[in-house]
Design a protein around this motif. Structure first.
Motif, PDB file in Angstrom:
ATOM      1  N   VAL A   1      -1.936   2.116   0.591  1.00 55.90           N
ATOM      2  CA  VAL A   1      -0.551   2.123   1.054  1.00 55.90           C
ATOM      3  C   VAL A   1       0.309   2.724  -0.059  1.00 55.90           C
ATOM      4  O   VAL A   1       0.188   2.337  -1.226  1.00 55.90           O
ATOM      5  N   ASP A   2       1.167   3.695   0.311  1.00 56.43           N
ATOM      6  CA  ASP A   2       2.135   4.267  -0.621  1.00 56.43           C
ATOM      7  C   ASP A   2       3.493   3.623  -0.377  1.00 56.43           C
ATOM      8  O   ASP A   2       3.935   3.484   0.774  1.00 56.43           O
ATOM      9  N   PHE A   3       4.174   3.228  -1.470  1.00 56.11           N
ATOM     10  CA  PHE A   3       5.534   2.708  -1.388  1.00 56.11           C
ATOM     11  C   PHE A   3       6.466   3.812  -1.876  1.00 56.11           C
ATOM     12  O   PHE A   3       6.367   4.252  -3.034  1.00 56.11           O
ATOM     13  N   LEU A   4       7.364   4.265  -1.021  1.00 56.80           N
ATOM     14  CA  LEU A   4       8.251   5.374  -1.337  1.00 56.80           C
ATOM     15  C   LEU A   4       9.677   4.870  -1.489  1.00 56.80           C
ATOM     16  O   LEU A   4      10.184   4.107  -0.659  1.00 56.80           O
TER      17      LEU A   4
ATOM     18  N   THR B   1      12.094   9.771  -1.284  1.00 58.49           N
ATOM     19  CA  THR B   1      10.923  10.663  -1.254  1.00 58.49           C
ATOM     20  C   THR B   1      10.074  10.502  -2.503  1.00 58.49           C
ATOM     21  O   THR B   1       9.082  11.215  -2.668  1.00 58.49           O
ATOM     22  N   THR B   2      10.457   9.585  -3.367  1.00 61.40           N
ATOM     23  CA  THR B   2       9.741   9.399  -4.630  1.00 61.40           C
ATOM     24  C   THR B   2       8.697   8.295  -4.486  1.00 61.40           C
ATOM     25  O   THR B   2       8.984   7.223  -3.954  1.00 61.40           O
ATOM     26  N   LEU B   3       7.471   8.574  -4.963  1.00 65.42           N
ATOM     27  CA  LEU B   3       6.415   7.566  -4.936  1.00 65.42           C
ATOM     28  C   LEU B   3       6.730   6.495  -5.972  1.00 65.42           C
ATOM     29  O   LEU B   3       6.741   6.755  -7.179  1.00 65.42           O
ATOM     30  N   ALA B   4       7.002   5.293  -5.495  1.00 66.47           N
ATOM     31  CA  ALA B   4       7.334   4.192  -6.405  1.00 66.47           C
ATOM     32  C   ALA B   4       6.106   3.414  -6.832  1.00 66.47           C
ATOM     33  O   ALA B   4       6.029   2.909  -7.951  1.00 66.47           O
TER      34      ALA B   4
END
Length: 709
Positions: free
Chosen positions: A475-478, A481-484
């Motif tokens: 899972v990506d947390f954005l 538009t920045t990957l956090a």
């Protein structure tokens, strides 16, 4: 309906064509099943032991077919046997065989054969010692008790014997051929050619006391009694009490799962059953001695002197229909079928039914088996591209297997039926199945004690399947538009760390990338407010104090939180103090929290210094030194010098000293006065120090003034 010799001849002649087909077996006499459900039987006239698998495959277990004795310590298939008539299988898979004509018990383990009991000489001896040194006489029926010991019918010794840990003992029978001893110790009873034995769940023993035409029961305490039969050879008593029924040469006995005692009433050409209430009935056989066609109703079918009887892995009675050269089963439908070779040609048809396209985590396949014998039993395997994925047991010839464990993609399904001894093993045709990816739902939530700039922010997301299954992957947390952060799913939960978010509002979403079985999904956007890092300020409510030297000056200080409750411990120090003065803070440390805190600084001052005899100037000090010298002169003169000075000269000495003193002191007047030092003013810097939530050191100062009078 006559069952005498003449009638028997007629029946045999009538069935002659069927007997000709049965030439593969010469004389099957005893049967047993192993834990896998495979049938084992001894063929007395062939001097061999055979195994029939559930799939219907026949293999030789022991014996070359040549009558004799030999082969111990080598492969059982190369051994010589002599008219074997009993068989039992231990829990470890050891096959025990009554090698009757050789007066021995043989054991087959891992394909090797060895003598287990008996010397080969007919007789009776050896109780209490090694079974290998004991003599037996026509051993027949065998069974295994709950302790794993072997029970054997030592038929012509008219005894039941037991072998445990290699030691043989007598369990029942005095050795006297006859009938006696009911309701007393079994070892003192008289038996007549016992040929079969079975063990019940409670440890009771049931003996086919063949020539006494009875079944005898031995309780766990060792007391024997008659269980069935009057002692008179004949046939009677069905649906009544077994003790009032007539039997004729019972030869084998077994006990089914319901506790029914099933036995071969050999000379009555029947298989009979006694329920726990003691009622006797016929379950196979009729008034006729002969051979029934396969599939005939069991209770109306002629049999021919049945011998060994046992239960299949499906709890069905199986027996050696001995002079008919067959092993037969009473199936669940009440009909009789041949289970061993030869048997009529049979086939099984396996069908796998499933939708051509399903979503992952859903759907099932139905497997049906139809055969020549009604209602096939046993197990089936579901294969995916030839690899077993699941096993199931048939119920009424069918079963349903879930497909939830199969991954998304294309699959080739087939099924293998293991067989049940009556219906042979078979394999279905292959069908194609397409499994589609399932939808997923991603939900974002935030966790953590606070959301402050510079502090790590924990973000968690859950990914739920639309149906069954467990989504995997990342899972990506954005943040916009920045990957956090990025995290791996574990049991549907992903937790990532946003290391240092800035102050302000952040729009965060969680994006699941999907995996083989689940489609990607994104959460709704969540606004996360990041507040400034909590800090504190320091101020003095009174910035100036005037005190008389030696007294205490106090300054109330206010420590206030900024940007949220400050939870660190604040300590204090001060610089710029009057020499010799000291400072203290009460309390010495404080935590501002949400409401702030007050601290009092106290300064202990020292008095200003004052003098009434001020220090002389350098010139004054010189004059004084001169005067002191002149005054000391008379003392410095030596005694001899004083003797030389006449008395009259000494008279002018005071005058000379006075003149010198006046000269050294100068011409002006000299006065000593006292004076007091003025007020002193000090600028004091107070410093408050702590550590913030990020672990950084934080310090703030304020300045106050102090006047000491």
């Amino acid at each position: 309906m006559c069952r005498r010799a003449g009638a028997i001849v007629l029946v045999l002649l009538f069935h002659a064509p069927l007997f000709a087909q049965a030439s593969s077996l010469l004389l099957p006499s005893a049967v047993a099943y192993d834990a896998a459900g495979d049938l084992f039987f001894v063929d007395t006239n062939r001097n061999q032991v055979f195994e029939v698998s559930l799939a219907g495959t026949l293999t030789t277990v022991a014996g070359t077919g040549t009558q004799g004795f030999g082969g111990d310590g080598a492969a059982a298939t190369g051994a010589l046997l002599n008219a074997p008539q009993g068989i039992a299988i231990g829990s470890d898979g050891t096959v025990y065989v009554s090698d009757t004509g050789n007066q021995r018990i043989r054991a087959i383990s891992n394909g090797q054969i060895a003598t287990f009991a008996g010397t080969g000489i007919a007789g009776f001896s050896g109780d209490g010692a090694s079974a290998l040194a004991a003599t037996l006489s026509k051993p027949t029926g065998l069974a295994i008790d709950a302790q794993g010991a072997l029970l054997l019918c030592d038929t012509d010794n008219h005894r039941l014997r037991r072998i445990s840990a290699g030691v043989i003992t007598t369990v029942a029978g005095s050795g006297v051929q006859g009938f006696a001893g009911d309701n007393a110790a079994a070892t003192a009873a008289e038996l007549d050619s016992p040929a079969g034995v079975a063990v019940s769940a409670d440890g009771s023993l049931y003996i086919a006391d063949t020539h006494n035409h009875r079944l005898r029961l031995i309780s766990p305490s060792g007391i024997i009694q008659t269980f069935a039969g009057t002692g008179a050879a004949g046939y009677s008593g069905d649906t009544g009490q077994a003790t009032a029924a007539q039997l004729s040469s019972p030869r084998s006995v077994t006990i089914d799962a319901a506790g029914d005692v099933i036995f071969s009433d050999s000379n009555n050409h029947r298989i009979r059953s006694i329920n726990p209430q003691g009622t006797i009935t016929t379950i196979a056989g009729s008034n006729w001695q002969g051979l029934a066609a396969d599939g005939s109703v069991a209770t109306g079918s002629p049999l021919n002197t049945p011998r060994g009887v046992t239960l299949s892995s499906f709890n069905a009675p199986v027996f050696a229909d001995m002079p008919n050269y067959l092993v037969r089963e009473v199936a669940a439908n009440g009909n009789i079928y041949t289970i061993a070779i030869p048997q009529p040609p049979r086939s099984s048809i396996v069908t796998v039914t499933a939708l051509p396209s399903i979503t992952y985590g859903q759907g099932s396949a139905t497997i049906t088996v139809s055969g020549s014998v009604p209602t096939p039993q046993g197990t089936v395997k579901l294969l995916d591209n030839g690899v077993t994925t699941n096993n199931a047991t048939l119920s009424a010839g069918a079963t349903t297997i879930s497909l939830a464990s199969l991954n998304a993609g294309s699959h080739s399904l087939s099924s293998v039926y293991a067989g049940d001894g009556l219906n042979p093993a078979s394999t279905s045709a292959t069908s194609t199945l397409q499994i589609l990816q399932s939808a997923s739902t991603t939900t974002l939530q935030t966790i953590g004690q606070s959301s402050y700039a510079g502090l790590p922010l924990l973000l968690t997301a859950t990914v739920s399947p639309a149906s069954a299954g467990n989504p995997t992957g990342e899972v990506d947390f954005l943040d916009g538009t920045t990957l956090a952060a990025k995290a791996t799913l574990v049991n549907g939960l992903a937790t990532g760390t946003y290391l240092a978010p800035a102050q302000g509002n952040h729009t965060v979403i969680a994006q699941y990338a999907g995996d083989t079985n689940f489609l990607p999904s994104s959460s709704a956007a969540t606004t996360v407010a990041i507040a400034a890092m909590p800090d504190f300020s320091l101020s003095a409510t009174s910035t100036s104090q005037t005190v008389q030297g030696g007294l205490i000056a106090t300054y109330p200080l206010l420590v206030s939180s900024q940007g949220g409750a400050f939870t660190g411990s604040v300590t204090f120090s001060v610089s710029g103090l009057q020499a010799g003065s000291t400072a203290s803070f009460s309390p010495s440390l404080t935590v501002p929290g949400a409401n702030g805190a007050t601290v009092v600084m106290s300064i202990q001052t020292v008095p200003n210094t004052a003098s009434s005899s001020p220090q002389p100037s350098p010139s004054q000090k010189q004059d004084n030194d001169t005067l002191a010298f002149l005054l000391a002169m008379p003392l410095l003169l030596s005694r001899s010098l004083r003797r030389r000075i006449s008395q009259r000269k000494l008279d002018i000495l005071p005058i000379i000293l006075s003149l010198l003193l006046l000269g050294s002191l100068g011409c002006g007047a000299r006065t000593i006065s006292s004076s007091t030092e003025g007020d002193k003013s000090y600028s004091l810097t107070i410093t408050a120090t702590s550590t913030n939530l990020a672990g950084a050191s934080v310090a703030h100062t304020t300045v106050v003034s102090l006047v000491v009078e």
